[in-house]
Design a protein around this motif. Structure first.
Motif, PDB file in Angstrom:
ATOM      1  N   ASP A  12     -22.904  23.881  20.228  1.00 19.55           N
ATOM      2  CA  ASP A  12     -23.081  25.352  20.543  1.00 19.55           C
ATOM      3  C   ASP A  12     -23.123  25.637  21.771  1.00 19.55           C
ATOM      4  OD1 ASP A  12     -23.066  25.950  17.847  1.00 19.55           O
ATOM      5  OD2 ASP A  12     -25.520  25.919  17.717  1.00 19.55           O
ATOM      6  N   ILE A  13     -23.946  24.678  22.622  1.00 25.61           N
ATOM      7  CA  ILE A  13     -23.880  24.973  24.099  1.00 25.61           C
ATOM      8  C   ILE A  13     -22.864  24.762  24.844  1.00 25.61           C
ATOM      9  CG2 ILE A  13     -25.395  24.078  26.143  1.00 25.61           C
ATOM     10  CD1 ILE A  13     -27.775  23.335  24.456  1.00 25.61           C
ATOM     11  N   ARG A  15     -19.642  25.144  23.905  1.00 27.45           N
ATOM     12  CA  ARG A  15     -18.670  26.254  23.525  1.00 27.45           C
ATOM     13  C   ARG A  15     -19.185  27.263  24.344  1.00 27.45           C
ATOM     14  NH1 ARG A  15     -18.286  24.726  17.212  1.00 27.45           N
ATOM     15  NH2 ARG A  15     -16.489  23.550  17.402  1.00 27.45           N
ATOM     16  N   GLU A  16     -20.370  27.624  24.539  1.00 25.57           N
ATOM     17  CA  GLU A  16     -20.737  28.607  25.492  1.00 25.57           C
ATOM     18  C   GLU A  16     -20.611  28.575  26.918  1.00 25.57           C
ATOM     19  OE1 GLU A  16     -25.019  31.241  26.626  1.00 25.57           O
ATOM     20  OE2 GLU A  16     -25.070  29.490  25.293  1.00 25.57           O
ATOM     21  N   ASP A  19     -17.100  28.879  27.700  1.00 31.87           N
ATOM     22  CA  ASP A  19     -16.630  30.053  27.747  1.00 31.87           C
ATOM     23  C   ASP A  19     -17.064  30.745  29.168  1.00 31.87           C
ATOM     24  OD1 ASP A  19     -15.715  30.581  25.085  1.00 31.87           O
ATOM     25  OD2 ASP A  19     -17.485  31.448  24.282  1.00 31.87           O
ATOM     26  N   LEU A  20     -17.984  30.213  29.661  1.00 31.08           N
ATOM     27  CA  LEU A  20     -18.079  30.767  31.066  1.00 31.08           C
ATOM     28  C   LEU A  20     -17.154  30.025  32.274  1.00 31.08           C
ATOM     29  CD1 LEU A  20     -20.312  32.190  33.224  1.00 31.08           C
ATOM     30  CD2 LEU A  20     -21.712  29.941  33.083  1.00 31.08           C
ATOM     31  N   LEU A  52     -26.514  26.944  33.547  1.00 25.01           N
ATOM     32  CA  LEU A  52     -26.602  27.383  31.915  1.00 25.01           C
ATOM     33  C   LEU A  52     -26.892  26.269  30.909  1.00 25.01           C
ATOM     34  CD1 LEU A  52     -24.283  29.798  30.379  1.00 25.01           C
ATOM     35  CD2 LEU A  52     -24.744  27.870  29.087  1.00 25.01           C
ATOM     36  N   ARG A  56     -30.370  26.400  28.681  1.00 20.97           N
ATOM     37  CA  ARG A  56     -30.362  26.167  26.901  1.00 20.97           C
ATOM     38  C   ARG A  56     -31.122  25.051  26.346  1.00 20.97           C
ATOM     39  NH1 ARG A  56     -29.082  30.710  28.522  1.00 20.97           N
ATOM     40  NH2 ARG A  56     -27.410  31.798  27.743  1.00 20.97           N
TER      41      ARG A  56
END
Length: 262
Positions: A12-13, A15-16, A19-20, A52, A56
Motif C-alpha cells: 500500500d505504501i 504504491r502511494e 504515485d507521488l 512520505l 506512513r
C-alpha cells in the motif's frame, strides 16, 4: 511476526509513494544535491517520497526501526526495521527514463545484511505500474502471478550488472564484465538494482551481479529472488553488500561466482 501483513502494508505504501514520485517526475525534476561524486545525485522527489514512506510507517507501526537512503537509520523497539529506497534509479528518474522503483523491505534482526532476516519485500515501478512482492516462505509475486527464476538455455544467460558512480572504480567493473562475458549471451545495464533483482525473480533476467550496493538497494529484491527459487550471495560475509552481490538460479549462480572470483 505476520510477514504477510508487513507485505500488505509495504504494498500500500509503495504504491502511494510511487504515485507521488510519478507526479513529481511529470512536474519536472529538481536536483537537490550530489553524494560522494558529482554523478551520484539526489532529487527533491527522493527526499519527499522517503518522508512520505517514513510517515506512513510511523503511523502504522510506531515501534519499528527505519533505514532509508536519504534520511539514515533509526532503531526501533519491535525487532523489525524497514529498509527503504524511495527512488531506486534516480539518474534514470532525472532523465525521464521509465526504469526506476520504490523499494521497501521489512527485516528482522540487526539492520546489517549478514545479520538480518528479510520478512517481506516490495519493488514497485511507478512508470509501468508493475509491483513485485515477496513474503518469507510465501513466494514471490508480480501483480498476482507467482514468479520463478529461469533455467538457462543453450544460447547462454542474459545477465545484468551495474557500474559505480566513481570513475576510479570503472576499470575494475569492466574487468569483471570481461570475466563474465564468456558465460552470457548478452549483458544489460538497467540502472536500478531493485528492478534488476525483481527481473531475475521474474525470469526476465537469468542473473545479476554488481559491486557497490547499499542495504536499501537489495533488501527487497534479494527476497524476491530467493522466494522465486534463486540464490543471492555476495560480500562481505557471504551476504549482498558493498563488495559484491550475485543473484541467479542455483546453477548459473555458481558459475557467475566462479567467474567473478577467478
Amino acid at each position: 511476526m505476520d510477514a504477510a501483513a508487513l507485505a500488505d502494508l509495504a504494498l500500500d505504501i509503495a504504491r502511494e509513494a510511487g504515485d507521488l514520485a510519478r507526479r513529481r517526475r511529470e512536474a519536472g525534476v529538481a536536483i537537490a544535491a550530489t553524494k560522494s561524486v558529482i554523478a551520484d545525485i539526489v532529487t527533491e522527489a527522493d527526499r519527499e517520497v522517503e518522508a512520505l514512506i517514513r510517515e506512513r510507517l510511523a503511523v502504522a507501526r510506531p515501534g519499528d526501526g527505519f533505514l532509508g537512503e536519504e534520511s539514515g537509520a533509526e532503531r526501533g523497539t519491535t525487532g523489525i526495521t524497514w529498509v527503504v529506497d524511495p527512488i531506486d534509479g534516480t539518474v534514470n528518474y532525472a532523465y525521464g527514463m521509465p526504469h526506476y522503483a520504490v523499494s521497501i523491505a521489512a527485516i528482522e534482526g540487526e539492520p546489517e545484511p549478514p545479520l538480518w532476516t528479510a520478512l517481506a519485500g516490495v519493488v514497485h515501478n511507478p512508470a509501468t505500474g508493475e509491483t513485485f512482492s515477496a513474503v518469507r516462505g510465501g513466494g514471490a509475486w508480480r501483480d498476482g502471478q507467482r514468479l520463478a527464476v529461469s533455467e538457462v538455455g543453450g544460447a547462454g544467460a542474459l545477465v545484468a550488472t551495474g557500474f559505480g558512480y566513481d570513475p576510479a572504480t570503472h576499470a575494475g567493473d569492466l574487468a569483471r564484465v570481461a570475466k563474465v562475458m564468456p558465460l552470457v549471451r548478452d549483458l544489460r545495464r538497467g540502472g536500478a538494482a531493485s528492478l534488476d533483482l525483481a527481473y531475475v525473480a521474474a525470469g526476465r533476467l537469468d542473473g545479476y551481479f554488481e559491486r557497490g550496493l547499499h542495504p536499501w538497494d537489495h533488501a527487497a529484491g534479494a527476497l524476491l529472488v530467493t522466494e522465486a527459487g534463486g540464490v543471492v550471495t555476495g560480500s562481505p560475509h557471504g551476504a549482498p553488500g558493498r563488495e559484491m552481490t550475485v543473484a541467479a538460479g542455483p546453477a548459473l549462480h555458481a558459475r557467475l561466482v566462479a567467474a567473478i572470483s577467478a
